[in-house]
Design an enzyme around this catalytic site. Structure first.
Site, mmCIF file in Angstrom:
data_model
loop_
_atom_site.group_PDB
_atom_site.id
_atom_site.type_symbol
_atom_site.label_atom_id
_atom_site.label_comp_id
_atom_site.label_asym_id
_atom_site.label_seq_id
_atom_site.Cartn_x
_atom_site.Cartn_y
_atom_site.Cartn_z
ATOM 1 N N GLU A 1 30.250 66.743 22.768
ATOM 2 C CA GLU A 1 31.707 66.768 22.655
ATOM 3 C C GLU A 1 32.062 66.394 21.224
ATOM 4 O O GLU A 1 31.227 65.876 20.481
ATOM 5 C CB GLU A 1 32.370 65.769 23.614
ATOM 6 C CG GLU A 1 32.242 66.100 25.081
ATOM 7 C CD GLU A 1 33.010 65.100 25.955
ATOM 8 O OE1 GLU A 1 33.595 64.152 25.379
ATOM 9 O OE2 GLU A 1 33.012 65.272 27.177
ATOM 10 N N ASN A 2 33.302 66.643 20.826
ATOM 11 C CA ASN A 2 33.799 66.140 19.556
ATOM 12 C C ASN A 2 34.447 64.782 19.777
ATOM 13 O O ASN A 2 35.053 64.525 20.811
ATOM 14 C CB ASN A 2 34.794 67.117 18.926
ATOM 15 C CG ASN A 2 35.876 67.554 19.883
ATOM 16 O OD1 ASN A 2 35.591 68.055 20.969
ATOM 17 N ND2 ASN A 2 37.134 67.373 19.489
ATOM 18 N N ALA A 3 34.313 63.897 18.779
ATOM 19 C CA ALA A 3 34.904 62.562 18.879
ATOM 20 C C ALA A 3 36.359 62.559 18.442
ATOM 21 O O ALA A 3 37.181 61.838 18.997
ATOM 22 C CB ALA A 3 34.101 61.574 18.032
ATOM 23 N N LYS B 1 28.265 60.334 30.049
ATOM 24 C CA LYS B 1 28.447 60.145 28.611
ATOM 25 C C LYS B 1 27.855 58.815 28.136
ATOM 26 O O LYS B 1 27.832 57.835 28.865
ATOM 27 C CB LYS B 1 29.941 60.170 28.256
ATOM 28 C CG LYS B 1 30.583 61.522 28.349
ATOM 29 C CD LYS B 1 32.090 61.440 28.155
ATOM 30 C CE LYS B 1 32.471 60.978 26.773
ATOM 31 N NZ LYS B 1 33.929 61.021 26.551
ATOM 32 N N HIS C 1 27.984 55.008 15.722
ATOM 33 C CA HIS C 1 27.323 55.302 14.448
ATOM 34 C C HIS C 1 27.630 54.282 13.359
ATOM 35 O O HIS C 1 26.955 54.227 12.332
ATOM 36 C CB HIS C 1 27.711 56.699 13.969
ATOM 37 C CG HIS C 1 29.184 56.893 13.807
ATOM 38 N ND1 HIS C 1 29.843 56.593 12.638
ATOM 39 C CD2 HIS C 1 30.134 57.350 14.662
ATOM 40 C CE1 HIS C 1 31.139 56.868 12.777
ATOM 41 N NE2 HIS C 1 31.334 57.326 13.999
ATOM 42 N N HIS D 1 37.144 54.254 35.542
ATOM 43 C CA HIS D 1 37.850 53.275 34.738
ATOM 44 C C HIS D 1 39.000 53.964 34.012
ATOM 45 O O HIS D 1 39.013 55.184 33.853
ATOM 46 C CB HIS D 1 36.908 52.613 33.727
ATOM 47 C CG HIS D 1 35.800 51.835 34.366
ATOM 48 N ND1 HIS D 1 34.575 52.400 34.632
ATOM 49 C CD2 HIS D 1 35.736 50.564 34.819
ATOM 50 C CE1 HIS D 1 33.802 51.489 35.217
ATOM 51 N NE2 HIS D 1 34.474 50.371 35.341
ATOM 52 N N GLU E 1 32.179 56.281 29.355
ATOM 53 C CA GLU E 1 30.859 56.131 28.753
ATOM 54 C C GLU E 1 30.079 54.961 29.357
ATOM 55 O O GLU E 1 30.662 53.977 29.811
ATOM 56 C CB GLU E 1 31.002 55.909 27.244
ATOM 57 C CG GLU E 1 31.688 57.049 26.528
ATOM 58 C CD GLU E 1 32.073 56.721 25.100
ATOM 59 O OE1 GLU E 1 32.471 57.640 24.366
ATOM 60 O OE2 GLU E 1 31.991 55.528 24.712
ATOM 61 N N ARG F 1 41.032 68.259 22.549
ATOM 62 C CA ARG F 1 41.395 68.698 23.856
ATOM 63 C C ARG F 1 42.668 69.483 23.800
ATOM 64 O O ARG F 1 43.386 69.451 22.795
ATOM 65 C CB ARG F 1 41.460 67.523 24.829
ATOM 66 C CG ARG F 1 42.689 66.799 25.061
ATOM 67 C CD ARG F 1 42.519 65.648 26.062
ATOM 68 N NE ARG F 1 41.234 64.949 26.121
ATOM 69 C CZ ARG F 1 40.299 65.157 27.027
ATOM 70 N NH1 ARG F 1 40.530 66.040 27.995
ATOM 71 N NH2 ARG F 1 39.186 64.508 26.990
#
Length: 530
Positions: free
Chosen positions: A445-447, A360, A365, A159, A247, A479
């Protein structure tokens, strides 16, 4: 700029901190594996064994029988990857800012990273025709990683993704969507998600005579064939895209918006004719045909609070009624079925490759403190009787030997989060418990892209250095790009890596080499921006 970057790289790693790499992690630290510095993957696997190479303790249980299965015992190493730019390749044939990427790969290698992550988009490699693939650009990037002796984590994205000028879907898929708009996810207003095919058409021949699932498999197999020689030396991980932003989730955010920046409740995406037909069929089989006429009518809009309508109210909300449980269970079940189908296919394609298969999940949250957990439910995560909505997902992942990648290892509570009932700590515990129960491994991973807050780095560090059994098997920092190598970010990232890595550099001039690589990469990114 070049001189400033060189100065920052040097000051971030003074010579008095240059130690020698040792065989065991120091107390309170975790050793990042450097297995790929020399020799092939086969050599490493032969000496250490597959389990030890991936940090799996002896005696770990194999769940599901997949060749890609991993146990869930505590690990001794956490592999560190750095994500390459999303737009590294946008036309299939060429690499964007090739000099910058090459210098950046060199810099993170010298810093001590195990590898880099490359996102590979279906829309880029098969843009105009269902019969032709173009791998030259992505192959060139993979060869850069191989030349530096780094591992490569490849994320296969079916996607689209916001930003980076990456096409949302192949043009020929877009033509099919123009002819039949209902193959796209649709909200209750009739607005379509142009970047995401409805899960209800996974097995229907809506794409030039074949189903989306068959087209995804062709994409995966073409990749496996084109990169066959790198599975023995460079490619260690394959992450399978399962939905928006890679995801496993519904696109519950407003159509055309960036999913990574949306923190509202969202809306259900079940209004294309194929989803509605399946809902109607399910309701009739359940003995309640009226429940299948449409989705819930009393739910909030995208940006409204959960209590603005009756469905998600804390007390007496429709979600607690027999109808609410019926609909949410069906909706979550369709997501699970999609994930099961795609992961099952991916396991067949990559089952004989020496790679770790992963996928993923979203880190939803916000509003997690609410009893109904509305943001999770609208994204497709739900289990009856107020139980862990991530548990059925973890069970599916474990059945295919698939590692669960959690993209929120850096999230800390802030004022905005408190206003939305956020609970990142509680959610992470919930995900870990689900994975532990079903035998699925986790990775992280970091968001937030390119962090500059020390609290976020501290958060990642605590999740990596945890003494729990559910320590991540690998962590990918997102990144690389111009900001990544900026004086505001690079020294902090360097300090973060060296605060968690056990080990040290074997050559006296490695600091100067890294500074030169950082400078060269920054100049290349600056030139591209101009």
């Amino acid at each position: 700029m070049e001189a400033l970057l060189t100065q920052h790289a040097a000051t971030a790693s003074p010579s008095k901190r240059r130690l020698r790499r040792v065989g065991h992690a120091a107390p309170g630290r975790v050793e990042f594996g450097r297995a790929r510095r020399s020799g092939s993957a086969r050599d490493v696997l032969s000496v250490a064994g597959l389990g030890r190479f991936f940090g799996q303790a002896a005696g770990a249980v194999d769940h599901g029988g997949s060749k890609n299965s991993r146990g869930v015992e505590d690990v001794g190493t956490v592999r560190l990857f750095v994500g390459l730019p999303i737009n590294s390749v946008t036309d299939g044939a060429a690499v964007n800012s090739a000099r910058g990427i090459e210098a950046g790969i060199r810099a993170v290698k010298l810093l001590g990273a195990d590898g880099v992550e490359l996102q590979v988009f279906w829309s880029v490699v098969q843009p105009e025709s269902p019969d032709r693939f173009s791998w030259a650009g992505y192959r060139a990037v993979a060869d850069m990683a191989r030349a530096e002796g780094l591992s490569l984590r490849v994320s296969l994205r079916i996607h689209g993704s916001p930003g980076g000028n990456v096409p949302k879907l192949p043009a020929w898929v877009g033509s099919a969507a123009a002819a039949d708009r209902d193959i796209l996810f649709t909200d209750r207003n009739g607005d379509r998600h142009e970047d995401c095919l409805s899960f209800a058409v996974d097995e229907l021949p809506v794409l030039a005579g074949l189903s989306p699932l068959q087209r995804y498999e062709a994409f995966f197999r073409s990749f496996a064939n084109a990169f066959e020689d790198l599975f023995e030396s460079t490619i260690t991980d394959v992450t399978v895209g399962l939905g928006p932003n890679g995801e496993l989730r519904y696109p519950s955010y407003p159509p055309g918006s960036d999913a990574t920046k949306f923190i509202g409740v969202g809306e259900f995406q079940c209004y294309d004719k194929y989803m509605l037909a399946q809902l109607r069929q399910h309701a009739e089989a359940f003995g309640q045909p009226l429940w299948g006429l449409s989705g819930p009518h009393d739910t909030p809009r995208y940006h409204e609070s959960p209590d603005s309508c009756d469905f998600f109210r804390e007390q007496g909300g429709s979600w607690q009624s027999p109808y609410g449980d019926f609909f949410l269970s069906w909706y979550a079940g369709k997501l699970l079925s999609h994930g099961d189908r795609v992961l099952g296919m991916a396991s067949r394609v990559f089952g004989n490759k020496p790679v770790e298969l992963s996928a993923k999940v979203p880190f939803m949250h916000w509003f997690h403190g609410a009893k109904s957990r509305p943001a999770e439910a609208v994204a497709g995560f739900y289990k009856s009787n107020k139980k862990n909505g991530y548990s059925p997902v973890a069970k599916v992942f474990a059945s295919h030997g698939c590692t669960m990648v959690v993209p929120g290892m850096d999230v800390c509570m802030n004022k905005q989060h408190r206003s939305t009932g956020s609970s990142p700590d509680q959610l992470l515990v919930q995900i870990k418990n689900a994975c532990r129960r079903h035998g699925a491994r986790i990775a992280g991973e970091n968001a937030s892209l390119v962090m500059t807050h020390t609290s976020s780095f501290s958060r990642i560090r605590s999740n990596i250095l945890t003494t729990e059994r559910m320590r991540p098997s690998h962590f990918t920092y997102q990144r690389m790009g111009a900001q990544f190598f900026s004086p505001e970010h690079w020294p902090q990232f360097t300090e973060f890596v060296r605060s968690v890595v056990c080990g040290e550099w074997d050559e006296d001039d490695e600091e100067r080499q890294m500074a030169a690589a950082v400078s060269g990469s920054a100049k290349a990114w600056e030139a591209q921006a101009v």
